[in-house]
Design an enzyme around this catalytic site. Structure first.
Site, short mmCIF file in Angstrom:
data_model
loop_
_atom_site.label_atom_id
_atom_site.label_comp_id
_atom_site.label_asym_id
_atom_site.label_seq_id
_atom_site.Cartn_x
_atom_site.Cartn_y
_atom_site.Cartn_z
N SER A 43 -9.68 1.67 2.72
CA SER A 43 -8.79 2.42 1.86
C SER A 43 -7.73 1.57 1.15
O SER A 43 -7.17 2.03 0.17
CB SER A 43 -8.10 3.52 2.65
N SER B 111 -9.77 -0.60 7.00
CA SER B 111 -9.19 -0.48 5.66
C SER B 111 -8.46 -1.70 5.11
O SER B 111 -8.10 -1.70 3.94
CB SER B 111 -8.25 0.71 5.60
N LYS C 12 0.85 -1.20 0.00
CA LYS C 12 0.00 0.00 0.00
C LYS C 12 0.88 1.25 0.00
O LYS C 12 1.89 1.29 0.72
CB LYS C 12 -0.89 -0.03 1.25
N1 GLN Z 1 -13.05 4.04 6.14
C1 GLN Z 1 -12.48 4.51 7.36
C2 GLN Z 1 -12.10 5.95 7.23
O1 GLN Z 1 -12.40 6.51 6.25
C3 GLN Z 1 -11.30 3.67 7.74
C4 GLN Z 1 -10.09 3.97 6.97
C5 GLN Z 1 -8.91 3.16 7.37
O2 GLN Z 1 -9.04 2.13 8.04
N2 GLN Z 1 -7.74 3.64 7.00
O3 GLN Z 1 -11.51 6.53 8.08
#
Ligand code: GLN
Length: 488
Positions: A154, A178, A79
């Site tokens: 994400s 994410s 990532k």
């Molecule tokens: N979808 C969640 C957010 O927008 C989690 C994102 C993540 O785990 N990095 O914060």
């Protein structure tokens, strides 16, 4: 069988026996990438040429030597918020569009130590803020099961890359879901380790008290293998736990749920859960019973406060962490600069996308004088209550089973205009980060439209072994992985 279809372990076995060379592995993936990456767009920075150079050097070095390390010669995607020395690390942000880290994240140093092959840096929502990869400054990735759907986020690029066989395994990061949510959307396995299990050194910080790096893989045993390599104490991360790393592969030997108590939280099967997802998860719970588990209903009463709590704490920490992007030290600097203040403001105006700005504003507000106790302080207090909910539940059960996401993957554009709707897709994953426990997402079925549905198992802190044992036992009696996306 084509090399790109193999799991990490299958590929490793062939490599260890000398049946394939590192160069052949990279070449097989290069063909696959040339064919499908233009459609899936999992990567921000592919590094297949550099991987080939590394592979040649590895093959040369190995002549006549035994190959022993689990990740040696294995093509892995990372990532793009995890620092890789000498390789662009953008966080899918214009702000870091030109950032080449001078050092490796600790997880990368461990992989490099085993001579892994970096296939590229994968797409994400900018600074990991989002649930669809649509917040990437470089455009969204696509779901390999249906290119008009999001891959989740994400870590959507990593999950899409694993699902489309554009890498053998990947690393993601999970702050509120994410790793697990995109794994569920793409029908692969994603593991968020216990907070402190894996070093965060070199992971670009979003919300430091929640962030955790973990594996995204084709099956549970691969997740165990990759976790075993990246887990462990790191003096460079003061929040990493100084505990021994168990042999996770050993945990997979018991292929049942015997003597395990499994809890089903009633709050997770309420309004808003898509009936197809509910059905698939209930069927999985039946299988788990068949495998010898004692299944009982439990309560996690503060579930309804989780989203509000998370979006105060995560934004507060983000506003503080992202203060460092000021155009002075590294990253973007606006060309139209007047005085210093002007330079700061223009740089941040140009460098950040709308969701990141929204979060910085929310977080700054939550921390501001006069409001801090009412918002941030209160959220911290509720976070403790949420953790206590899990502690109470885990006095009764060994594992908790839930859906990962309320619906299968949604359409591109379907939620991007409505941040609140997007935030709600994290309802089943966020509490786990607030409490710090480990959790795994894995496929448990498909919707009528052919989209994968995910199952989540949650474990006690630092009991990834039990989590992996349960997930593996369930995986053994199902065959979801046999169904592969047909990318057109
Ligand atoms: N979808 C969640 C957010 O927008 C989690 C994102 C993540 O785990 N990095 O914060």
């Amino acid at each position: 069988m084509a090399l790109y279809k193999l799991t990490l372990r299958e590929l490793q076995e062939r490599f260890t026996k000398g049946e394939v060379t590192a160069c052949e592995i990279v070449q097989a993936y290069t063909l696959r990438l040339n064919q499908l990456e233009p459609k899936v767009r999992a990567y921000i920075t592919p590094t297949k040429e550099a991987a080939l150079v590394q592979a040649e050097a590895l093959d040369e070095k190995l002549k006549g030597w035994r190959r022993t390390m689990p990740l040696m010669g294995m093509p892995v995607a990372v990532k793009d918020n995890i620092c890789t020395q000498g390789v662009l690390t953008t966080c899918a942000s214009r702000m870091l569009g030109n950032f080449v880290p001078p050092y490796d994240a600790s997880v990368i140093a461990r992989l490099r130590g085993q001579s892994y092959l970096l296939l590229g840096k994968t797409n994400l929502d900018e600074f990991a803020m989002g649930s669809s990869t649509e917040n990437s400054a470089f455009g969204p990735s696509r779901n390999p099961w249906n290119l008009s759907r999001v891959p989740g986020g994400s870590s959507g690029g990593s999950a899409a890359a694993v699902a489309a066989d554009l890498c053998a395994a990947a690393l993601g990061s999970d702050t509120g879901g994410s790793i697990r949510q995109p794994a569920a959307c793409c029908g692969v396995v994603g593991l968020k380790p216990t907070y402190g299990r894996v070093s965060r050194f070199g992971l670009v910080a979003f919300a430091s008290s929640l962030d955790q790096i973990g594996p995204i893989t084709k099956d549970v045993a691969d997740a165990a293998m990759l976790l075993g390599v990246i887990a462990g104490h790191d003096p460079l991360d003061s929040t990493s736990a100084n505990l021994p790393v168990p042999d996770y592969a050993k945990a997979l030997k018991k292929k049942d749920f015997k003597k395990l108590k499994v809890g089903v939280p009633r709050e997770y099967f309420a309004e808003g859960l898509d009936p197809e997802v509910e059905q698939a998860v209930q069927a999985a719970i039946e299988e788990i019973k068949q495998l010898g588990a004692e299944v009982k209903e439990i309560a996690l009463p503060r579930t309804d406060a989780a989203i509000a709590t998370y979006y105060l704490i995560a934004t507060a920490e983000a506003s503080s962490n992202l203060a460092r992007y000021d155009g002075v030290k590294y990253g973007l600097r606006s060309k139209e600069t007047g005085n210093l203040l002007d330079m700061y403001m223009k740089t941040r105006q140009e460098g950040f996308g709308p969701e990141v700005k929204r979060r910085i504003m929310l977080g700054t507000y939550a921390l501001s004088a006069g409001y801090c106790d009412a918002f941030y302080g209160k959220a911290q207090a509720v976070r403790t209550l949420i953790r206590q909910d899990f502690e109470a539940a885990f006095r009764e059960v060994d594992l908790i089973v839930t859906p990962v996401m309320p619906t299968p993957a949604f359409k591109l554009g379907e939620k991007s205009e409505d941040p609140l709707q997007m935030y709600l897709s994290d309802i089943y994953t966020i509490s786990v980060n607030l409490a710090g426990n480990p959790a795994i997402a894995m496929p448990c079925g498909f919707s009528k439209a052919g989209l994968p549905i995910g199952l989540q198992l949650i474990g006690r802190p630092f009991e990834e072994e039990t989590l992996l044992r349960g997930a593996h036992a369930y995986e053994q009696v199902t065959n979801w992985r046999a169904k592969r996306p047909n990318i057109r």
